[in-house]
Motif scaffolding. Structure first.
Motif, PDB file in Angstrom:
ATOM      1  N   UNK A  78     -44.666  40.203   6.324  1.00 45.62           N
ATOM      2  CA  UNK A  78     -44.079  40.070   7.820  1.00 45.62           C
ATOM      3  C   UNK A  78     -42.985  38.985   7.802  1.00 45.62           C
ATOM      4  N   UNK A  79     -41.821  39.196   8.244  1.00 40.92           N
ATOM      5  CA  UNK A  79     -40.955  38.083   8.470  1.00 40.92           C
ATOM      6  C   UNK A  79     -40.602  37.768   9.944  1.00 40.92           C
ATOM      7  N   UNK A  80     -40.602  36.338  10.121  1.00 39.39           N
ATOM      8  CA  UNK A  80     -40.711  36.088  11.608  1.00 39.39           C
ATOM      9  C   UNK A  80     -39.044  35.717  12.071  1.00 39.39           C
ATOM     10  N   UNK A  81     -38.682  36.310  12.836  1.00 36.90           N
ATOM     11  CA  UNK A  81     -37.184  36.350  13.424  1.00 36.90           C
ATOM     12  C   UNK A  81     -37.096  35.440  14.437  1.00 36.90           C
ATOM     13  N   UNK A  82     -35.928  34.333  14.327  1.00 35.56           N
ATOM     14  CA  UNK A  82     -35.596  33.642  15.343  1.00 35.56           C
ATOM     15  C   UNK A  82     -33.959  33.779  15.592  1.00 35.56           C
ATOM     16  N   UNK A  83     -33.882  33.855  16.945  1.00 42.44           N
ATOM     17  CA  UNK A  83     -32.561  34.036  17.380  1.00 42.44           C
ATOM     18  C   UNK A  83     -32.057  32.949  18.007  1.00 42.44           C
TER      19      UNK A  83
ATOM     20  N   UNK B 166     -29.504  42.482  18.826  1.00 43.70           N
ATOM     21  CA  UNK B 166     -30.555  42.890  19.599  1.00 43.70           C
ATOM     22  C   UNK B 166     -30.971  44.470  19.043  1.00 43.70           C
ATOM     23  N   UNK B 167     -29.869  45.327  18.908  1.00 44.32           N
ATOM     24  CA  UNK B 167     -30.081  46.525  18.265  1.00 44.32           C
ATOM     25  C   UNK B 167     -30.586  46.499  16.787  1.00 44.32           C
ATOM     26  N   UNK B 168     -30.145  45.399  16.061  1.00 44.83           N
ATOM     27  CA  UNK B 168     -30.717  45.394  14.656  1.00 44.83           C
ATOM     28  C   UNK B 168     -32.153  45.030  14.432  1.00 44.83           C
ATOM     29  N   UNK B 169     -32.612  44.401  15.364  1.00 47.48           N
ATOM     30  CA  UNK B 169     -34.027  43.884  15.192  1.00 47.48           C
ATOM     31  C   UNK B 169     -34.783  43.738  16.524  1.00 47.48           C
ATOM     32  N   UNK B 170     -36.111  43.583  16.549  1.00 45.99           N
ATOM     33  CA  UNK B 170     -36.864  43.346  17.614  1.00 45.99           C
ATOM     34  C   UNK B 170     -37.108  41.786  17.775  1.00 45.99           C
ATOM     35  N   UNK B 171     -36.109  41.449  18.796  1.00 51.44           N
ATOM     36  CA  UNK B 171     -36.289  40.192  18.905  1.00 51.44           C
ATOM     37  C   UNK B 171     -36.890  39.664  20.323  1.00 51.44           C
ATOM     38  N   UNK B 172     -37.675  38.754  20.170  1.00 51.47           N
ATOM     39  CA  UNK B 172     -38.773  38.447  21.156  1.00 51.47           C
ATOM     40  C   UNK B 172     -38.628  36.806  21.393  1.00 51.47           C
ATOM     41  N   UNK B 173     -37.946  36.002  20.630  1.00 54.19           N
ATOM     42  CA  UNK B 173     -37.902  34.475  20.791  1.00 54.19           C
ATOM     43  C   UNK B 173     -36.347  34.141  20.690  1.00 54.19           C
ATOM     44  N   UNK B 174     -35.698  33.535  21.698  1.00 56.82           N
ATOM     45  CA  UNK B 174     -34.403  33.125  21.490  1.00 56.82           C
ATOM     46  C   UNK B 174     -34.161  31.806  21.887  1.00 56.82           C
ATOM     47  N   UNK B 175     -33.187  31.094  21.115  1.00 59.12           N
ATOM     48  CA  UNK B 175     -33.157  29.493  21.814  1.00 59.12           C
ATOM     49  C   UNK B 175     -31.479  29.745  22.455  1.00 59.12           C
ATOM     50  N   UNK B 176     -31.314  29.085  23.359  1.00 53.65           N
ATOM     51  CA  UNK B 176     -30.128  29.126  23.979  1.00 53.65           C
ATOM     52  C   UNK B 176     -29.762  27.633  23.895  1.00 53.65           C
ATOM     53  N   UNK B 177     -28.390  27.457  23.345  1.00 57.75           N
ATOM     54  CA  UNK B 177     -27.546  26.272  23.228  1.00 57.75           C
ATOM     55  C   UNK B 177     -26.330  26.031  24.194  1.00 57.75           C
ATOM     56  N   UNK B 178     -25.499  25.707  23.553  1.00 55.75           N
ATOM     57  CA  UNK B 178     -24.253  25.183  24.528  1.00 55.75           C
ATOM     58  C   UNK B 178     -23.553  26.419  24.864  1.00 55.75           C
ATOM     59  N   UNK B 179     -23.376  26.860  26.295  1.00 52.30           N
ATOM     60  CA  UNK B 179     -22.674  28.021  26.488  1.00 52.30           C
ATOM     61  C   UNK B 179     -21.314  27.667  27.057  1.00 52.30           C
ATOM     62  N   UNK B 180     -20.985  26.651  27.951  1.00 52.95           N
ATOM     63  CA  UNK B 180     -19.669  26.191  28.144  1.00 52.95           C
ATOM     64  C   UNK B 180     -18.905  26.633  29.239  1.00 52.95           C
TER      65      UNK B 180
END
Length: 263
Positions: A1-6, A69-83
């Motif tokens: 199993x691969x853990x995905x981080x977005x 989000x179409x390529x993977x089932x992502x459920x954890x995301x970090x938001x950084x600089x938006x600007x």
């Protein structure tokens, strides 16, 4: 199993912070990282190393989020600089399109070199649109002042009160970072999770800020959450990871040193 981080964040040209630091952190902590770029930031060596800031068009950000989000089932995301407010609009809209187990927000409020009015509009938009969507928010001391509205934060008790005020904006968990700016010999972070308060302390490593520390902490929390850790364990592990990176920091010709992820 691969853990995905977005991660959704800006690119920082020297590599010390931003999405570059985030993806290195994800890799070091054993997750598969992917990212959406919100802006391009480069320091200007000829003008006191101020930021040069270029926002990615909103429609391009939307397309990146759609693909990820179409390529993977992502459920954890970090938001950084938006600007910019436009970027915040499109990111908030994208986040609302699906459920997230965790949204980790590093609330970057200013970019040195932005016009003050534009920076204020961005700060307000972030507070109103993204902070309420976050499950974990990781403000530094400056950002804690701004988000909490407290004029003075000089003690752990005041840092805790500020974290509680930020919690009232919507996130369940606030990690308010005292860093080198809070008086004392320790780098103190206050973790407020629901009604529980945990104070995390490590001896300060020097007295100067190290670039990329905030990005790395939030990214490390994200990676640990992606692997299934609970929030307190994720924050504790992330703090240890950042402390090691500060101890192993690297420098070049820029007038600042940077965290070395995995040092």
């Amino acid at each position: 199993m691969v853990d995905l981080a977005y991660v959704i964040a800006g690119s920082e040209a020297t590599g010390g912070a931003g999405i570059q630091a985030d993806l290195r952190t994800f890799q070091q902590l054993g997750t598969f990282g992917l990212g959406t770029v919100t802006c391009l930031v480069s320091f200007d060596p000829a003008h006191d190393w101020n930021h040069r800031f270029f926002p990615v068009p909103a429609e391009v950000i939307a397309q990146q989020m759609e693909a990820a989000t179409a390529a993977y089932d992502l459920d954890v995301v970090k938001i950084g600089m938006l600007g910019t407010p436009a970027t915040i609009d499109v990111v908030a809209e994208g986040l609302r399109r699906q459920p997230w187990r965790h949204v980790v927000l590093d609330p970057v409020l200013i970019c040195k070199g932005q016009e003050p009015g534009a920076a204020l509009d961005t700060d307000n938009a972030l507070r109103e649109q993204v902070v309420p969507l976050a499950t974990v928010v990781t403000p530094n001391l400056f950002e804690t002042h701004a988000l909490s509205g407290m004029a003075s934060i000089e003690t752990v008790e005041q840092l805790t009160e500020a974290a509680r005020r930020i919690q009232e904006l919507g996130p369940r968990v606030v990690v308010a970072k005292g860093g080198v700016d809070l008086p004392g010999d320790d780098a103190v972070d206050v973790l407020v999770d629901g009604d529980e308060v945990t104070v995390l302390r490590t001896p300060k490593v020097g007295r100067e800020r190290v670039a990329g520390a905030g990005c790395t902490l939030a990214a490390a929390i994200t990676a640990e959450l992606a692997k299934g850790a609970d929030v307190e364990d994720a924050v504790t592990a992330a703090k240890a990871f950042v402390t090691a990176g500060i101890e192993g920091r690297i420098g070049g010709r820029a007038p600042f040193e940077v965290v070395r992820q995995g040092a």
